[in-house]
Scaffold this motif. Structure first.
Motif, PDB file in Angstrom:
ATOM      1  N   THR A 124      42.418  44.551  96.660  1.00  0.00           N
ATOM      2  CA  THR A 124      42.935  44.695  98.022  1.00  0.00           C
ATOM      3  C   THR A 124      43.170  43.320  98.623  1.00  0.00           C
ATOM      4  OG1 THR A 124      40.674  44.803  98.908  1.00  0.00           O
ATOM      5  CG2 THR A 124      41.787  46.900  98.516  1.00  0.00           C
ATOM      6  N   ALA A 125      44.083  43.291  99.601  1.00  0.00           N
ATOM      7  CA  ALA A 125      44.322  42.062 100.370  1.00  0.00           C
ATOM      8  C   ALA A 125      44.881  42.454 101.721  1.00  0.00           C
ATOM      9  CB  ALA A 125      45.299  41.132  99.646  1.00  0.00           C
ATOM     10  N   THR A 140      49.091  34.443 103.453  1.00  0.00           N
ATOM     11  CA  THR A 140      49.281  33.201 102.692  1.00  0.00           C
ATOM     12  C   THR A 140      49.585  33.457 101.215  1.00  0.00           C
ATOM     13  OG1 THR A 140      46.876  33.037 102.356  1.00  0.00           O
ATOM     14  CG2 THR A 140      47.817  31.851 104.237  1.00  0.00           C
ATOM     15  N   HIS A 141      49.382  34.701 100.762  1.00  0.00           N
ATOM     16  CA  HIS A 141      49.705  35.077  99.380  1.00  0.00           C
ATOM     17  C   HIS A 141      50.456  36.409  99.429  1.00  0.00           C
ATOM     18  CE1 HIS A 141      46.161  32.448  99.119  1.00  0.00           C
ATOM     19  NE2 HIS A 141      46.578  32.104  97.917  1.00  0.00           N
ATOM     20  N   PRO A 142      51.681  36.420  99.948  1.00  0.00           N
ATOM     21  CA  PRO A 142      52.376  37.683 100.246  1.00  0.00           C
ATOM     22  C   PRO A 142      52.708  38.541  99.034  1.00  0.00           C
ATOM     23  CG  PRO A 142      53.846  35.801 100.519  1.00  0.00           C
ATOM     24  CD  PRO A 142      52.479  35.239 100.338  1.00  0.00           C
ATOM     25  N   GLY A 193      47.970  46.084 104.865  1.00  0.00           N
ATOM     26  CA  GLY A 193      47.111  45.843 103.719  1.00  0.00           C
ATOM     27  C   GLY A 193      47.805  46.287 102.451  1.00  0.00           C
ATOM     28  N   VAL A 194      47.420  45.699 101.320  1.00  0.00           N
ATOM     29  CA  VAL A 194      47.956  46.105 100.020  1.00  0.00           C
ATOM     30  C   VAL A 194      46.789  46.340  99.071  1.00  0.00           C
ATOM     31  CG1 VAL A 194      50.109  44.821 100.298  1.00  0.00           C
ATOM     32  CG2 VAL A 194      48.159  43.717  99.180  1.00  0.00           C
ATOM     33  N   GLY A 195      47.073  47.015  97.992  1.00  0.00           N
ATOM     34  CA  GLY A 195      46.051  47.248  96.986  1.00  0.00           C
ATOM     35  C   GLY A 195      46.702  47.600  95.665  1.00  0.00           C
ATOM     36  N   TRP A 196      45.879  47.706  94.654  1.00  0.00           N
ATOM     37  CA  TRP A 196      46.367  48.071  93.323  1.00  0.00           C
ATOM     38  C   TRP A 196      45.285  48.880  92.617  1.00  0.00           C
ATOM     39  CZ3 TRP A 196      44.683  45.611  88.486  1.00  0.00           C
ATOM     40  CH2 TRP A 196      45.371  46.095  87.353  1.00  0.00           C
ATOM     41  N   GLY A 197      45.690  49.988  92.066  1.00  0.00           N
ATOM     42  CA  GLY A 197      44.765  50.835  91.335  1.00  0.00           C
ATOM     43  C   GLY A 197      45.495  52.079  90.882  1.00  0.00           C
ATOM     44  N   MET A 198      44.751  53.052  90.392  1.00  0.00           N
ATOM     45  CA  MET A 198      45.344  54.279  89.874  1.00  0.00           C
ATOM     46  C   MET A 198      44.259  55.346  89.810  1.00  0.00           C
ATOM     47  SD  MET A 198      45.825  52.127  86.475  1.00  0.00           S
ATOM     48  CE  MET A 198      46.223  50.839  87.671  1.00  0.00           C
ATOM     49  N   THR A 199      44.643  56.558  89.490  1.00  0.00           N
ATOM     50  CA  THR A 199      43.667  57.645  89.426  1.00  0.00           C
ATOM     51  C   THR A 199      42.553  57.298  88.453  1.00  0.00           C
ATOM     52  OG1 THR A 199      45.456  59.218  89.846  1.00  0.00           O
ATOM     53  CG2 THR A 199      43.377  60.117  89.051  1.00  0.00           C
ATOM     54  N   ALA A 236      55.101  50.603  94.604  1.00  0.00           N
ATOM     55  CA  ALA A 236      55.523  49.268  95.019  1.00  0.00           C
ATOM     56  C   ALA A 236      56.162  49.308  96.400  1.00  0.00           C
ATOM     57  CB  ALA A 236      56.513  48.705  94.002  1.00  0.00           C
ATOM     58  N   THR A 237      55.858  48.283  97.212  1.00  0.00           N
ATOM     59  CA  THR A 237      56.383  48.203  98.570  1.00  0.00           C
ATOM     60  C   THR A 237      57.713  47.464  98.564  1.00  0.00           C
ATOM     61  OG1 THR A 237      54.137  48.132  99.442  1.00  0.00           O
ATOM     62  CG2 THR A 237      55.890  47.402 100.906  1.00  0.00           C
ATOM     63  N   PRO A 238      58.782  48.052  99.131  1.00  0.00           N
ATOM     64  CA  PRO A 238      60.067  47.336  99.217  1.00  0.00           C
ATOM     65  C   PRO A 238      59.900  45.996  99.911  1.00  0.00           C
ATOM     66  CG  PRO A 238      60.335  49.641  99.823  1.00  0.00           C
ATOM     67  CD  PRO A 238      58.856  49.401  99.684  1.00  0.00           C
ATOM     68  N   PRO A 239      60.573  44.943  99.427  1.00  0.00           N
ATOM     69  CA  PRO A 239      60.340  43.591  99.936  1.00  0.00           C
ATOM     70  C   PRO A 239      60.562  43.428 101.440  1.00  0.00           C
ATOM     71  CG  PRO A 239      61.625  43.533  97.909  1.00  0.00           C
ATOM     72  CD  PRO A 239      61.528  44.963  98.309  1.00  0.00           C
ATOM     73  N   ASP A 240      61.515  44.177 102.008  1.00  0.00           N
ATOM     74  CA  ASP A 240      61.816  43.974 103.419  1.00  0.00           C
ATOM     75  C   ASP A 240      60.929  44.791 104.357  1.00  0.00           C
ATOM     76  OD1 ASP A 240      62.891  46.419 102.649  1.00  0.00           O
ATOM     77  OD2 ASP A 240      64.453  46.333 104.184  1.00  0.00           O
ATOM     78  N   LEU A 241      60.064  45.622 103.791  1.00  0.00           N
ATOM     79  CA  LEU A 241      59.301  46.540 104.629  1.00  0.00           C
ATOM     80  C   LEU A 241      58.261  45.814 105.477  1.00  0.00           C
ATOM     81  CD1 LEU A 241      58.963  49.440 105.453  1.00  0.00           C
ATOM     82  CD2 LEU A 241      57.463  49.806 103.496  1.00  0.00           C
ATOM     83  N   VAL A 242      57.674  44.766 104.915  1.00  0.00           N
ATOM     84  CA  VAL A 242      56.644  44.024 105.643  1.00  0.00           C
ATOM     85  C   VAL A 242      57.205  43.445 106.935  1.00  0.00           C
ATOM     86  CG1 VAL A 242      55.053  42.080 105.572  1.00  0.00           C
ATOM     87  CG2 VAL A 242      55.422  43.466 103.527  1.00  0.00           C
ATOM     88  N   SER A 243      58.361  42.787 106.853  1.00  0.00           N
ATOM     89  CA  SER A 243      58.953  42.178 108.041  1.00  0.00           C
ATOM     90  C   SER A 243      59.369  43.236 109.050  1.00  0.00           C
ATOM     91  CB  SER A 243      60.153  41.313 107.656  1.00  0.00           C
ATOM     92  OG  SER A 243      61.151  42.088 107.003  1.00  0.00           O
TER      93      SER A 243
END
Length: 568
Positions: free
Chosen positions: A377-378, A385-387, A363-369, A344-351
């Motif tokens: 991905t997004a 627009t969908h942070p 970019g972000v994504g979700w998955g696992m081994t 998970a990305t800390p909330p303040d890291l993007v800014s």
């Protein structure tokens, strides 16, 4: 300013163009494992085919930089051919045999990975960060014909395993026989032609993910799994080009011509799907990667500057370290893609990224081994627009939300366990039929993550059902640490959990009740863990004063309440 509706509409339109019947990534229905599912029509047959295509197109371009030395696609391919020939001739490797790799990131890792596929074998990628005992368990499970290992890992393996053939990378003393040197095999080798893959759903790679019973689990990834990931990465790249070209009123080819060659700092270990995804992303674009065997922020800044690197992907702690160092803009200004990944990305890291490196997209994504890396991905306007989204699912993957009874929940926004289906889902766990059955509901994979899907089909992950801590990009299963501590017979109660940490993402905390008559310090507790488990699984904080532990009516420890008490 792009609106939320406009960003989704643009994304879906481009996706339809790319994956429609006349698109370059056309999607069709086919039968996989007895069930019909969506696949890419032109999926490659094997990793060796993917690599051969890259070599054909980029033969004399640099693929890797290691210790200041550059190696081309052709050089890596030639070395892999020689190693493959030696594995077959000198070690008797046959189709379907397992060949291990146990080393830190280096060119020899990729040469070995390509070579194993070329001789028709299965590559077993051992977690090089595991302790001697953990590595021994994985080696025993895998039953490899031969293992290619660096000096440090070879010594660990030979301490517990006296029989498996070792090919040793490095200049240190050779462990006891049977063992030989990697360099000698390359010097005396004869290349072989690549073997044909008889079945796309046969196993190609085995990666290990942390387990809860004292041993990590081998995840069986097929040729189809890996090659679907490769095509997915290409779809993501082309989608981004098309979306940005439309945004700026350009033709995609014109924008492509302005883009720098993809160049990455390779931080994730290659025995992780995140590291392999970074490799495949770079390789598919004809780019190059600079190998960084150990994270050091000052060295990273110098490498980014020296090689004008454009991509940085790593655990949030890596990105935080880079930002905290406040590097001069001229040294990191070439970065156009900065992706915190692995947890998970800390909330303040993007800014913070936007403030320090305004030219870098996120970019972000979700998955696992078990799902061969990301399935969602997004980026760009869709993420802006969908942070909070994890992204849209791959065109060939399906996601559903189920309740506690396993019943599918209808309607957008319904929260439950997220389950995934499609050609990226693993074949199962190595030698673990019961654990495989526990996570597979037919062809649906039970992720253990809680979330929902919105009206636009975007996935949101809100919590983890699994009792797991992700620290510095590594999975730590709490039960494994608890078992280790309780097995020492020095504690009457143990509860291990994770709490937020600004640098590591999460940190491991152990709450313990010491057995009567004993006096232990926090360092004593950490030492007990270090004796059996990898260093990253060692608790950062140890607390002795939270007992007696709260329990429910059946006597189960209420870890949530212990965590709440700790955070007060």
């Amino acid at each position: 300013m792009t609106t939320a509706n406009e960003s989704v509409a643009a994304y879906r339109e481009i996706e339809a163009e790319l994956t429609g019947p006349d698109g370059p990534f056309a999607v069709i229905d086919t039968v996989v494992g007895g069930e019909t599912m969506r696949v890419y029509r032109d999926t490659p047959t094997s990793f060796d085919e993917v690599f051969a295509e890259a070599v054909s197109e980029y033969a004399d371009d640099t693929l890797f930089v290691e210790d200041g030395v550059s190696y081309t696609y052709r050089q890596v391919s030639d070395a892999a051919g020689l190693l493959a020939g030696s594995l077959v001739r000198d070690h008797g490797v046959a189709d379907g045999d397992r060949v291990g790799i146990a080393m830190k990131n280096r060119m020899a890792f990729v040469v070995s990975l390509v070579a194993i596929g070329r001789c028709g074998a299965i590559a077993v990628l051992f977690n090089g960060r595991e302790s001697e005992g953990e590595l021994a368990g994985a080696v025993a499970d895998a039953a490899c014909v031969v293992i290619v290992a660096d000096d440090e890992r070879a010594a660990k393996i030979r301490t517990r395993d006296k029989e498996t053939d070792l090919v040793v990378v490095g200049d240190g003393d050779l462990p006891s026989a049977p063992a030989c040197r990697y360099d000698d095999l390359l010097a005396g080798g004869e290349p072989i032609a690549a073997r044909e893959v008889p079945d796309p759903d046969s196993v190609s790679w085995i990666l290990f993910t942390s387990g809860t019973s004292g041993r990590s689990k081998g995840v069986l990834l097929t040729h189809r799994n890996i090659c679907t990931l490769v095509v997915n990465l290409r779809v993501i790249k082309e989608s981004n080009i098309a979306l940005n070209a439309r945004k700026y009123g350009m033709e995609p080819e014109a924008l492509r011509g302005l883009m720098p060659k993809l160049s990455a700092l390779l931080i994730f270990p290659l025995f992780h799907t995140s590291g392999l995804a970074s490799l495949l992303t770079t390789m598919s674009a004809g780019g190059f990667a600079v190998i960084m065997p150990r994270w050091n922020v000052d060295a990273a800044i110098e490498l980014i500057d020296e090689y004008k690197l454009s991509m940085l992907a790593g655990p949030p702690m890596v990105i935080i370290d880079l930002l905290s160092a406040e590097p001069p803009a001229e040294k990191v200004g070439t970065l156009i893609n900065v992706s915190p990944a692995g947890q998970a990305t800390p909330p303040d890291l993007v800014s913070r990224i936007e403030r320090v490196m305004p030219n870098a997209a996120r970019g972000v994504g979700w998955g696992m081994t078990e799902t061969t890396a990301s399935v969602c991905t997004a980026g760009g306007d869709l993420l802006a627009t969908h942070p909070n989204t994890a992204g849209a699912t791959s065109p060939v993957m399906e996601v559903r939300v189920v309740d506690a009874a396993g019943q599918a929940l209808d309607g957008p926004g319904a929260t439950g366990e997220l389950q995934i289906r499609g050609p990226q889902v693993m074949a199962g766990y190595l030698n673990r039929p019961e654990e495989t059955a526990a996570v597979l509901d037919g062809s649906w994979y039970r992720t253990g993550d809680l979330g929902y899907v919105d009206a636009d089909g975007l996935v949101y992950v809100v919590d983890r059902k699994k009792d797991i801590v992700i620290t510095g990009g590594e999975n730590v299963y709490c039960a494994e640490v608890e078992f280790t501590l309780l097995a020492s017979e020095r504690f009457t109660e143990v509860a291990v959990f994770g709490v937020p940490d600004p640098r590591q993402g999460e940190k491991v905390v152990a709450a313990v009740t010491v057995a009567e008559g004993l006096a232990l310090t926090a360092d004593d507790v950490r030492d007990i863990v270090r004796e059996s488990l990898a260093a990253y699984k060692t608790p950062t904080d140890v607390v002795f004063d939270l007992g007696p532990f709260p329990r429910n009516a059946t006597g189960k420890i209420l870890k949530r309440k212990i965590r709440e008490n700790f955070l007060r």
